[in-house]
Design a protein around this motif. Structure first.
Motif, PDB file in Angstrom:
ATOM      1  N   ASP A  39      37.815  -7.718 -37.020  1.00 25.45           N
ATOM      2  CA  ASP A  39      38.218  -6.327 -36.817  1.00 25.45           C
ATOM      3  C   ASP A  39      39.518  -6.308 -36.031  1.00 25.45           C
ATOM      4  O   ASP A  39      39.603  -6.896 -34.952  1.00 25.45           O
ATOM      5  CB  ASP A  39      37.149  -5.563 -36.027  1.00 25.45           C
ATOM      6  N   HIS A  40      40.529  -5.627 -36.565  1.00 29.16           N
ATOM      7  CA  HIS A  40      41.823  -5.643 -35.888  1.00 29.16           C
ATOM      8  C   HIS A  40      42.268  -4.254 -35.447  1.00 29.16           C
ATOM      9  O   HIS A  40      43.435  -4.029 -35.166  1.00 29.16           O
ATOM     10  CB  HIS A  40      42.897  -6.279 -36.773  1.00 29.16           C
ATOM     11  N   GLY A  41      41.320  -3.300 -35.384  1.00 27.29           N
ATOM     12  CA  GLY A  41      41.656  -1.984 -34.875  1.00 27.29           C
ATOM     13  C   GLY A  41      40.423  -1.170 -34.570  1.00 27.29           C
ATOM     14  O   GLY A  41      39.419  -1.239 -35.289  1.00 27.29           O
ATOM     15  N   MET A  42      40.477  -0.388 -33.490  1.00 32.35           N
ATOM     16  CA  MET A  42      39.352   0.454 -33.102  1.00 32.35           C
ATOM     17  C   MET A  42      39.861   1.675 -32.346  1.00 32.35           C
ATOM     18  O   MET A  42      40.781   1.562 -31.528  1.00 32.35           O
ATOM     19  CB  MET A  42      38.377  -0.333 -32.229  1.00 32.35           C
ATOM     20  N   LEU A  43      39.272   2.834 -32.632  1.00 34.33           N
ATOM     21  CA  LEU A  43      39.587   4.059 -31.893  1.00 34.33           C
ATOM     22  C   LEU A  43      38.450   4.330 -30.920  1.00 34.33           C
ATOM     23  O   LEU A  43      37.298   4.480 -31.317  1.00 34.33           O
ATOM     24  CB  LEU A  43      39.760   5.248 -32.836  1.00 34.33           C
ATOM     25  N   LEU A  44      38.788   4.389 -29.646  1.00 36.01           N
ATOM     26  CA  LEU A  44      37.812   4.601 -28.581  1.00 36.01           C
ATOM     27  C   LEU A  44      37.973   6.026 -28.065  1.00 36.01           C
ATOM     28  O   LEU A  44      39.068   6.433 -27.684  1.00 36.01           O
ATOM     29  CB  LEU A  44      38.066   3.598 -27.451  1.00 36.01           C
ATOM     30  N   LEU A  71      43.018   1.468 -37.675  1.00 31.48           N
ATOM     31  CA  LEU A  71      41.974   1.637 -36.653  1.00 31.48           C
ATOM     32  C   LEU A  71      40.716   2.171 -37.336  1.00 31.48           C
ATOM     33  O   LEU A  71      40.330   3.325 -37.170  1.00 31.48           O
ATOM     34  CB  LEU A  71      42.444   2.579 -35.541  1.00 31.48           C
ATOM     35  N   ASP A  72      40.115   1.305 -38.169  1.00 31.27           N
ATOM     36  CA  ASP A  72      39.025   1.757 -39.031  1.00 31.27           C
ATOM     37  C   ASP A  72      37.665   1.754 -38.348  1.00 31.27           C
ATOM     38  O   ASP A  72      36.678   2.199 -38.935  1.00 31.27           O
ATOM     39  CB  ASP A  72      38.974   0.925 -40.313  1.00 31.27           C
ATOM     40  N   ARG A  73      37.563   1.249 -37.128  1.00 36.54           N
ATOM     41  CA  ARG A  73      36.322   1.341 -36.356  1.00 36.54           C
ATOM     42  C   ARG A  73      36.465   2.467 -35.341  1.00 36.54           C
ATOM     43  O   ARG A  73      37.517   2.630 -34.737  1.00 36.54           O
ATOM     44  CB  ARG A  73      36.044   0.036 -35.611  1.00 36.54           C
ATOM     45  N   GLN A  74      35.397   3.227 -35.142  1.00 35.65           N
ATOM     46  CA  GLN A  74      35.414   4.295 -34.137  1.00 35.65           C
ATOM     47  C   GLN A  74      34.179   4.192 -33.262  1.00 35.65           C
ATOM     48  O   GLN A  74      33.067   4.088 -33.772  1.00 35.65           O
ATOM     49  CB  GLN A  74      35.466   5.670 -34.808  1.00 35.65           C
ATOM     50  N   CYS A  75      34.385   4.195 -31.962  1.00 31.00           N
ATOM     51  CA  CYS A  75      33.287   4.145 -31.002  1.00 31.00           C
ATOM     52  C   CYS A  75      33.481   5.258 -29.975  1.00 31.00           C
ATOM     53  O   CYS A  75      34.603   5.527 -29.550  1.00 31.00           O
ATOM     54  CB  CYS A  75      33.233   2.796 -30.282  1.00 31.00           C
TER      55      CYS A  75
END
Length: 657
Positions: A246-251, A374-378
């Motif tokens: 995973d190379h992108g995440m929106l927190l 940023l295809d992951r969102q937490c």
């Protein structure tokens, strides 16, 4: 791309009076434009020229210069303005705009100005007779501008000196009527401070800093971070391809929930360098070119330090491009386009994980959240009672280990991790000043005093929340989880929720007009319950983006113009409260339809609650006494009440026969 023609532009043969009317910045733009346009102007009466202006230039100056060139016959222009047009293009979609494309066919000559080479594609080349990318202002350009503005000839040495200054400094110094020697002397006497590169904070992982294992109450974000650490270790060992990491995440989460602390702990857990940046830092100098350079510098630093975490705060600054309007629309679109360029391409940023942080995830441009970006969102939620206890224990360390902290945890309802950290810090300071060990009273005194609510306020809140619950059970909208109320509040806070009806939204559900009508009725049921019992309702139902009436209003609007669930099938991709409000303001007929929907669903909620007044009052009393009721308890009470109602109806029917 076509090579720019080599043309002598030292003799423009233009009336000096007319050229002196142009500002220095527009003069320089005109010089640069004529260098590429003049051959085309002289040999063709019809053309489309696409020009990419320098990165740090103001496209407005080039637009003014282009109009001046086209209206000046001695420059090769045509005096009748109806025969030409100037277009400013913001992105690829804007270039394909049917209205603008049709205009290029209607006029004899069209000049398309672009601010970025990223906008150039096959369509631009197909539509254009000339495509050129302009260089930055040179010393030769300044020499020509000096002659045209009446400063006279300047030496190559002075021209080189002047070209090393910003356009803003040159404009201030080279004033009409001021000798060029005076302008140069001023620049030498008052040299501009060297512009610092956009600051980028680089933090190496330290063994004494906390890791994700140490930090409590981060939920799904912590789980994701620990899994990322495992993948990074495998990637470093050559067991895993970077494409599988995973190379992108929106927190996201409310202010104070610890998004920045999470980024630090994540980098330390993964053994990666942390590169910290933000939209505000990139925008500090204000100019689009400075913003984009700062952004690219942050990505370059992250690549140079790889493996690294690039943490971008205030990510909601990159909001949906279709929502932009007004004078700043072009600037904002270019910013989002620039970030997309930096994010795209896994191979180009191997070893760099980008973490964006925001308090408002709904505002972020959807393109930034697509796969490969940023295809992951937490979400980091407000901590529950257990989470708050864990955070207190972490912040207190070895202090108060034998003490029961239930009273402290209860008084911290609605607190963030930052609030708890501040209270623990203040308590420790009080104990130090008193010259003793930390005591529970220090911690309690460091917390804001809670004020007990009057009995009538608690009762009204219970009535309101049970209105939501009863209507939701009857209409079977989103599944109910529980209902809760508070008996106290912190007096000095702007907004404190005194109660809540909590639902679980199904992950997969067919959302139709019926679903949203039921949801609107449920949202308005709190107001309806208050009116049934008291004859009016309080202001707590409206006036905030998260308030019942505000949410219901936006849902009713989106049914009409976004989802095609109302009277119109026209769909507009708007979802923010600001955009929806603007749509209602501009279209009075839409506001009337939304008003009608709200009143219809308010009456529907009232009709459901009217025959269940006794049940509403009974459940509200239970809620006042217990502060929390589960969905199972409420549903059982509703079912029992329905049986009694059916039995009473049957008895009446039997007696009448």
């Amino acid at each position: 791309m076509r090579k720019m023609p080599d043309v002598d532009v030292t003799d423009f043969s233009l009336p000096r009076r007319r050229t002196r009317e142009l500002s220095l910045s527009t003069q320089l733009a005109a010089i640069s434009l004529l260098r590429v346009l003049r051959p085309l102007i002289h040999r063709s009466r019809r053309f489309v020229a696409t020009i990419v202006v320098p990165e740090d230039a103001n496209v407005y100056d080039y637009s003014v210069a282009a109009h001046w060139i086209m209206e000046n016959p001695r420059a090769g222009g045509i005096p009748m303005t109806v025969h030409y047009d100037i277009f400013a293009v913001n992105d690829k979609d804007d270039f394909r705009n049917s209205v603008k494309l049709s205009r290029t066919n209607e006029v004899r000559r069209a000049i398309v100005l672009m601010q970025s080479t990223a906008t150039l594609d096959a369509d631009a080349h197909l539509a254009s007779d000339l495509v050129a990318v302009l260089p930055r202002t040179s010393g030769e350009d300044i020499k020509i501008a000096a002659i045209r503005m009446g400063f006279g000839r300047i030496s190559d040495k002075d021209a080189k000196f002047l070209s090393g200054h910003s356009l803003a400094s040159l404009t201030m110094a080279m004033r009409a009527g001021r000798p060029i020697g005076n302008a140069i002397a001023r620049l030498k006497a008052h040299p501009a401070k060297e512009e610092e590169e956009q600051p980028v904070s680089v933090v190496l992982p330290f063994p004494d800093k906390p890791t994700l294992q140490d930090l409590p109450a981060y939920g799904d974000a912590k789980t994701w971070g620990l899994e990322l650490a495992t993948d990074i270790a495998d990637w470093k060992a050559g067991k895993l391809s970077w494409a599988d990491v995973d190379h992108g995440m929106l927190l996201s989460g409310p202010p104070g929930t610890g998004k920045t602390s999470f980024a630090t702990a994540l980098a330390n857990t993964c053994g990666m360098v942390l590169v910290a940046a933000s939209a505000a830092r990139w925008q500090a100098k204000g100019h689009l070119g400075d913003f984009l350079r700062g952004m690219r510098a942050a990505f370059d630093s992250a690549r140079a330090c790889a493996p690294s975490i690039l943490f971008i705060d205030e990510f909601d600054s990159f909001s949906a491009r279709e929502e932009y309007s007004g004078d700043g629309a072009s600037y904002s679109r270019q910013v989002v386009n620039g970030l997309l360029e930096c994010l795209d391409g896994i191979d180009d940023r191997e070893g760099v994980v980008v973490v964006g942080a925001t308090n408002f995830p709904d505002l972020v441009d959807p393109a930034l959240l697509r796969p490969g970006r940023l295809d992951r969102q937490c979400v980091i939620p407000l901590p529950d009672a257990k989470g708050r206890l864990d955070i207190f224990r972490y912040q207190l360390g070895n202090d108060l280990k034998s003490q029961n902290l239930d009273s402290v945890v209860k008084n911290s309802r609605g607190w963030t991790g930052a609030d708890i950290q501040r209270a623990a810090r203040d308590a420790k300071r009080s104990a130090r000043r008193a010259g003793r060990e930390l005591e529970l009273k220090d911690l309690l005194s460091a917390m804001p005093a809670r004020v007990m609510l009057p009995a009538e306020v608690i009762e009204a809140v219970a009535i309101h929340e049970m209105g939501h619950a009863l209507v939701s059970v009857k209409l079977q909208s989103d599944p109910l989880v529980y209902v809760s109320i508070e008996d106290s509040m912190v007096q000095d806070t702007k907004f404190t929720p005194l109660g809540g009806t909590h639902f679980r939204e199904a992950a997969i559900r067919r959302k139709t007009s019926t679903y949203f009508e039921n949801r609107i009725a449920m949202l308005l049921a709190g107001m309806a319950a208050e009116r049934l019992v008291y004859g009016d309702h309080s202001i707590g139902s409206a006036g905030d983006e998260k308030a019942d009436l505000n949410i219901a209003t936006d849902l009713a609007t989106m049914m009409e113009i976004t989802w095609g669930l109302g009277r119109w099938m026209i769909s507009e991709a708007v979802s923010t409260p600001e955009a929806l409000s603007l749509a209602r303001t501009r279209r009075p007929e839409l506001a009337d339809i939304v008003e009608s929907t709200l009143r219809t669903q308010f009456k529907r909620a009232t009709d459901i609650l009217e025959p269940r007044r006794e049940l509403l009052a009974s459940l509200a009393r239970s809620l006042v006494n217990r502060k929390t009721l589960s969905a199972e308890e409420i549903e059982a009470a509703v079912e029992n009440h329905e049986r009694q109602m059916d039995g009473g109806t049957a008895a009446l029917v039997g007696s009448s026969s």
